[in-house]
Scaffold this motif. Structure first.
Motif, PDB file in Angstrom:
ATOM      1  N   PHE A 123      24.663  34.991   0.897  1.00 12.59           N
ATOM      2  CA  PHE A 123      24.047  35.812   1.945  1.00 12.59           C
ATOM      3  C   PHE A 123      25.079  36.731   2.600  1.00 12.59           C
ATOM      4  O   PHE A 123      24.870  37.917   2.776  1.00 12.59           O
ATOM      5  CB  PHE A 123      23.423  34.868   2.986  1.00 12.59           C
ATOM      6  N   ILE A 173      25.222  40.724   2.824  1.00 12.28           N
ATOM      7  CA  ILE A 173      25.361  41.498   4.072  1.00 12.28           C
ATOM      8  C   ILE A 173      26.533  42.473   3.971  1.00 12.28           C
ATOM      9  O   ILE A 173      26.452  43.637   4.337  1.00 12.28           O
ATOM     10  CB  ILE A 173      25.572  40.545   5.262  1.00 12.28           C
ATOM     11  N   ALA A 215      27.838  43.703   1.312  1.00 12.73           N
ATOM     12  CA  ALA A 215      27.540  44.802   0.392  1.00 12.73           C
ATOM     13  C   ALA A 215      26.676  45.851   1.083  1.00 12.73           C
ATOM     14  O   ALA A 215      26.929  47.049   0.994  1.00 12.73           O
ATOM     15  CB  ALA A 215      26.824  44.261  -0.847  1.00 12.73           C
ATOM     16  N   ILE A 216      25.658  45.402   1.827  1.00  6.14           N
ATOM     17  CA  ILE A 216      24.759  46.348   2.499  1.00  6.14           C
ATOM     18  C   ILE A 216      25.543  47.211   3.501  1.00  6.14           C
ATOM     19  O   ILE A 216      25.373  48.406   3.598  1.00  6.14           O
ATOM     20  CB  ILE A 216      23.631  45.584   3.199  1.00  6.14           C
ATOM     21  N   LEU A 217      26.439  46.524   4.247  1.00  3.81           N
ATOM     22  CA  LEU A 217      27.111  47.242   5.331  1.00  3.81           C
ATOM     23  C   LEU A 217      28.229  48.146   4.826  1.00  3.81           C
ATOM     24  O   LEU A 217      28.464  49.203   5.384  1.00  3.81           O
ATOM     25  CB  LEU A 217      27.681  46.247   6.327  1.00  3.81           C
ATOM     26  N   ALA A 218      28.920  47.741   3.841  1.00  2.00           N
ATOM     27  CA  ALA A 218      30.174  48.394   3.537  1.00  2.00           C
ATOM     28  C   ALA A 218      30.132  49.325   2.332  1.00  2.00           C
ATOM     29  O   ALA A 218      30.983  50.178   2.209  1.00  2.00           O
ATOM     30  CB  ALA A 218      31.253  47.329   3.321  1.00  2.00           C
ATOM     31  N   LYS A 219      29.135  49.167   1.413  1.00  2.00           N
ATOM     32  CA  LYS A 219      29.186  49.954   0.180  1.00  2.00           C
ATOM     33  C   LYS A 219      28.806  51.399   0.420  1.00  2.00           C
ATOM     34  O   LYS A 219      27.995  51.714   1.287  1.00  2.00           O
ATOM     35  CB  LYS A 219      28.259  49.319  -0.882  1.00  2.00           C
ATOM     36  N   ARG A 220      29.441  52.292  -0.379  1.00  2.00           N
ATOM     37  CA  ARG A 220      29.198  53.720  -0.218  1.00  2.00           C
ATOM     38  C   ARG A 220      28.238  54.219  -1.308  1.00  2.00           C
ATOM     39  O   ARG A 220      28.172  55.402  -1.601  1.00  2.00           O
ATOM     40  CB  ARG A 220      30.518  54.492  -0.323  1.00  2.00           C
ATOM     41  N   ILE A 279      23.992  48.820  -2.361  1.00  2.00           N
ATOM     42  CA  ILE A 279      23.244  48.271  -1.231  1.00  2.00           C
ATOM     43  C   ILE A 279      22.033  47.515  -1.768  1.00  2.00           C
ATOM     44  O   ILE A 279      21.725  46.411  -1.310  1.00  2.00           O
ATOM     45  CB  ILE A 279      22.826  49.409  -0.285  1.00  2.00           C
ATOM     46  N   PRO A 334      25.112  56.722   1.387  1.00  2.00           N
ATOM     47  CA  PRO A 334      24.325  56.644   2.643  1.00  2.00           C
ATOM     48  C   PRO A 334      25.045  57.291   3.837  1.00  2.00           C
ATOM     49  O   PRO A 334      24.397  57.715   4.778  1.00  2.00           O
ATOM     50  CB  PRO A 334      24.129  55.145   2.843  1.00  2.00           C
ATOM     51  N   ASP A 335      26.350  57.422   3.767  1.00  2.00           N
ATOM     52  CA  ASP A 335      27.056  58.071   4.890  1.00  2.00           C
ATOM     53  C   ASP A 335      26.703  59.548   5.008  1.00  2.00           C
ATOM     54  O   ASP A 335      26.784  60.136   6.080  1.00  2.00           O
ATOM     55  CB  ASP A 335      28.570  57.966   4.685  1.00  2.00           C
ATOM     56  N   ILE A 383      23.760  60.839   4.164  1.00  2.00           N
ATOM     57  CA  ILE A 383      22.331  61.062   4.410  1.00  2.00           C
ATOM     58  C   ILE A 383      22.062  60.649   5.854  1.00  2.00           C
ATOM     59  O   ILE A 383      21.859  59.491   6.177  1.00  2.00           O
ATOM     60  CB  ILE A 383      21.479  60.243   3.433  1.00  2.00           C
ATOM     61  N   THR A 384      22.116  61.678   6.778  1.00  5.10           N
ATOM     62  CA  THR A 384      22.013  61.348   8.213  1.00  5.10           C
ATOM     63  C   THR A 384      20.835  62.069   8.859  1.00  5.10           C
ATOM     64  O   THR A 384      20.872  62.445  10.027  1.00  5.10           O
ATOM     65  CB  THR A 384      23.301  61.742   8.936  1.00  5.10           C
ATOM     66  N   LEU A 424      18.198  60.927   9.859  1.00  4.52           N
ATOM     67  CA  LEU A 424      17.549  60.134  10.906  1.00  4.52           C
ATOM     68  C   LEU A 424      18.153  60.393  12.289  1.00  4.52           C
ATOM     69  O   LEU A 424      17.636  59.969  13.289  1.00  4.52           O
ATOM     70  CB  LEU A 424      17.670  58.648  10.565  1.00  4.52           C
ATOM     71  N   LYS A 425      19.308  61.111  12.245  1.00  4.21           N
ATOM     72  CA  LYS A 425      19.976  61.400  13.527  1.00  4.21           C
ATOM     73  C   LYS A 425      19.054  62.217  14.422  1.00  4.21           C
ATOM     74  O   LYS A 425      18.212  62.969  13.939  1.00  4.21           O
ATOM     75  CB  LYS A 425      21.250  62.212  13.220  1.00  4.21           C
TER      76      LYS A 425
END
Lengths: 101, 671
Positions: free
Chosen positions: A15, A19, A21-26, A31, A93-94, A96-97, A99-100
């Motif tokens: 788990f 987590i 991987a989801i948070l840190a991968k580029r 993810i 994902p960095d 693709i913003t 949603l800002k």
């Protein structure tokens, strides 16, 4: 003997890896892999706790359902990622913003 | 009050007499620039004359007729509006239009072509209206209103040629000096009202009026009231030292001067004194006599040295008004009114004739493009060759002014001087000075009128333009100027006033006014005084003939005394230095005070307020606004911080969600 605690520890490790991987991968695919890891950590818990339901095997049955669900989710996820890539020409994902505010 | 029914026609006649010139004034004021003919004014004044004659016939030698209607109520006092007709009013009511009609007709020619002639007719009608109103009203308040109107109309007429600086100065002076008199009149009215509670002339001054019943009245107040009214009359009737406006008033058109000097403006003062005569006690009357004598003497001296033809006539008017004042002062106001009437005719004629001469001199000036003063006697001489009729008429008027037998002036002046002698002989040696001075003035009068005639009409012409000019522009005035003069010339003779040319005692005017004299008649004087006067007059005229007509002038015209007399003994300069400069000084002081003390205080106060407001402004911007702004800045800063979380990166959202969940779990576990 391998107690339920060992299962849970392994599950928690997976788990945590998910987590991380989801948070840190580029990369969005990584993810998605992280999400799969988390689902698998949950499935492992189902299977581990399935030993206390020896009549119905509720844990094992639920694990099978969850695997199917995970496969479906991966399919959907990959489709989304494909569309994202088409739209933004990247899957980092960095970058693709939209949603800002 | 009195039942008005039997006299209704009379009432309407009086109202019409007064209001006809007013209607003419209004009509011409509405018509404006297009009303140039003067026909409304002339028609109105002729109508007034006819109605006034009718009224005079009805009123003459009848008991006084009094109409009265309530006007307004102030507290407990009701003021009345009304008309009081007696012999005095009747006489004056005829005199004013009788003088005004020739002046109006004369003006049609004299003022012809003037750019402001529409204003001229308007003012002239207003002037006549004011004077007629002054004559008939029955109380002092209304009289004051008309008194002011007379002053205002004369102000307008004196400044008629308002583009001339001197005319503007002259009418300002006339107005200001008359304000002094008006103040006296007003104070008099105030004293009368506070003492008696009424301003009604009939109630106050009739035979059994309030004044005759009240013997407990403080004599100080009575004297004060008398002198206050006399100050009013002094300004209006140009008594020394308030006479200074009258010589300057010569800036108006000559026809206006003749009206002012004969019937309207200056007569108002004498008329006022006659109308309220019972008011004056011994002290007030003595003051009136002394001022009158002083005026007669000084004005006669000033007249001797004048060169302006109109100014000589102006000083002669002042001098004759002095006579009238003496007449009032000795208690024989009937002789004063008598002299006023005779004087009105010959003075009007003198001015009209002088106007004709000035008119012709002006023509000559335009004709030869010369540069000389058309009113200066030094530029005239020998005019009788070209203007014989004017010369005869002016000579006749001058003889009347000098008091020559067979003229009206002889009758009235003798009556006045004889009365003065009779009055003085009952008092004492010092009082004899007044009649003696009057006789001296009479001789001086003869001298300066002779000087005027001889210098203007006799001798050789003094201007080079008169020699060798074939078609001469100087000629007799036209018919509309000459006939009014002829009419006035006839009125200068004795038959109009008394059938006996050598005695005034049978004059219908004196018997009509019937003033009880406080002194006994001395019959010997009736022979002595006239013969003295005539001898003096003839001698002075002979002297003037030698000096002026034959050009054997023995005196130095540049001597200090002559110059002083020409400059009215520097009274104008004195007024300028003491009063005008004094008041200007006070005004400057007050200005400084206002500027530095009053304004300074205000500015100090303003400065304090400004400082306080600055402090409060600082507090507002820095403390109050600072708090609000600080709060806003804090909110902004906080908002900015939290805004950072909304970075659009899905992973950070997830981290936040995970962190929250994780903390929630920890809380559930450990709580």
């Amino acid at each position: 003997m391998i107690s339920i605690t060992h299962f849970l520890i392994v599950s928690a490790c997976i788990f945590s890896l998910g987590i991380y991987a989801i948070l840190a991968k580029r990369n969005a695919i990584m993810i998605l892999v992280g999400i799969e890891l988390i689902i698998n950590a949950a499935i492992l818990n189902f299977v581990a706790f399935g030993r206390y339901d020896k009549i119905h095997y509720g844990g094992q049955v639920f694990a099978l359902f969850a695997m199917v669900l995970a496969a479906a989710a991966v399919a959907v996820g990959l489709a989304i990622i494909l569309n994202v890539y088409r739209h933004y020409r990247t899957i980092n994902p960095d970058q693709i913003t939209d949603l800002k505010d | 009050m009195l039942a008005a029914t039997p006299h209704n026609t009379l009432l309407y006649a009086v109202i019409a007499t007064v209001c006809l010139p007013l209607l003419a004034f209004i009509y011409q004021a509405v018509k404006g620039r297009s009303a140039q003919t003067g026909i409304p004014s002339i028609t109105a004044i002729i109508g007034s004359l006819l109605l006034a004659s009718y009224i005079a016939v009805q009123v003459w030698n009848q008991p006084p007729i009094h109409f009265q209607y309530s006007w307004f109520t102030l507290g407990e006092n009701t003021f009345y509006i009304g008309i009081l007709l007696n012999n005095l009013t009747a006489l004056m009511l005829v005199l004013v239009p009788l003088i005004a009609v020739p002046v109006h007709i004369y003006s049609t020619a004299y003022m012809q072509g003037d750019a402001g002639i529409h204003r001229y007719w308007m003012y002239l009608s207003l002037f006549c209206f004011a004077m007629l109103g002054l004559l008939v009203v029955d109380n002092l308040l209304l009289m004051y209103i008309f008194w002011e109107l007379v002053g205002f109309a004369s102000y307008l007429l004196i400044g008629f040629w308002y583009t001339r600086e001197s005319a503007v100065q002259a009418n300002k002076k006339a107005f200001l000096i008359n304000r002094i008199g008006d103040l006296g009149f007003l104070i008099g009215i105030a004293i009368i009202f506070s003492e008696f509670g009424t301003l009604d002339l009939h109630a106050l001054f009739s035979e059994n009026g309030l004044l005759s019943q009240m013997d407990n009245l403080s004599s100080t107040w009575l004297t004060a009231a008398g002198i206050a009214f006399f100050i009013g009359a002094m300004a209006k009737s140009a008594q020394f030292p308030l006479h200074v406006w009258l010589p300057d008033a010569m800036e108006g058109p000559t026809a206006v001067s003749s009206l002012i000097h004969a019937a309207t403006m200056v007569a108002a003062g004498v008329f006022l004194l006659a109308r309220i005569f019972p008011l004056f006690n011994e002290h007030a009357l003595l003051v009136i006599s002394i001022v009158g004598t002083l005026t007669a003497c000084t004005a006669a001296c000033f007249a001797l040295a004048q060169y302006d033809i109109k100014k000589i006539l102006a000083y002669s008017t002042i001098s004759q008004l002095g006579y009238m004042m003496v007449g009032v002062g000795i208690g024989a106001y009937d002789t004063a009114i008598f002299h006023l009437l005779t004087h009105a005719f010959f003075k009007c004629l003198l001015f009209l004739a002088a106007g004709a001469v000035i008119h012709e001199m002006q023509h000559l000036k335009q004709h030869v493009q010369g540069d000389f003063d058309p009113q200066d006697l030094r530029n005239m001489g020998g005019l009788k060759r070209w203007m014989p009729k004017t010369a005869i008429l002016m000579g006749l008027a001058s003889l009347a002014l000098a008091g020559f037998p067979l003229t009206s002036g002889f009758l009235s002046k003798d009556a006045l001087i004889i009365s003065t002698f009779e009055w003085a002989s009952e008092r004492g040696l010092v009082y004899q000075l007044i009649p003696a001075l009057l006789i001296l003035v009479s001789i001086l009068t003869a001298f300066y009128s002779a000087r005027l005639i001889f210098k203007a009409f006799f001798g050789e012409p003094r201007l080079p333009y008169f020699h060798g000019v074939e078609k001469h522009p100087v000629h007799e005035p036209g018919a509309s100027m000459l006939w009014p003069m002829v009419f006035l010339g006839i009125c200068c003779l004795f038959p109009l006033f008394s059938l006996n040319p050598f005695s005034s005692s049978h004059s219908w005017i004196l018997s009509g006014l019937a003033v009880p004299h406080s002194f006994a008649a001395i019959h010997a004087l009736h022979l002595l005084i006239p013969s003295m006067l005539v001898t003096g007059t003839v001698l002075s005229i002979t002297l003037a003939w030698k000096w002026y007509a034959q050009d054997k002038y023995p005196l130095n015209a540049q001597s200090a005394l002559m110059l002083a007399a020409e400059k009215q003994f520097y009274i104008n300069e004195f007024n300028q230095r003491i009063w005008v400069n004094g008041i200007l000084g006070i005004a400057k002081g007050a200005y400084w005070l206002d500027r530095h003390i009053v304004d300074g205080l205000v500015q100090l106060f303003a400065g304090c307020v400004q400082y306080i407001s600055k402090v409060s402004s600082w507090v507002d911007t820095h403390i109050v606004d600072g708090l609000v702004n600080g709060l806003a800045a804090l909110t902004y800063w906080l908002g900015n911080i939290f805004r950072q979380a909304q970075n659009g990166k899905i992973q950070s959202y997830f981290l936040a969600a995970f962190f929250t969940l994780f903390m929630g779990l920890l809380y559930l576990i450990f709580s």
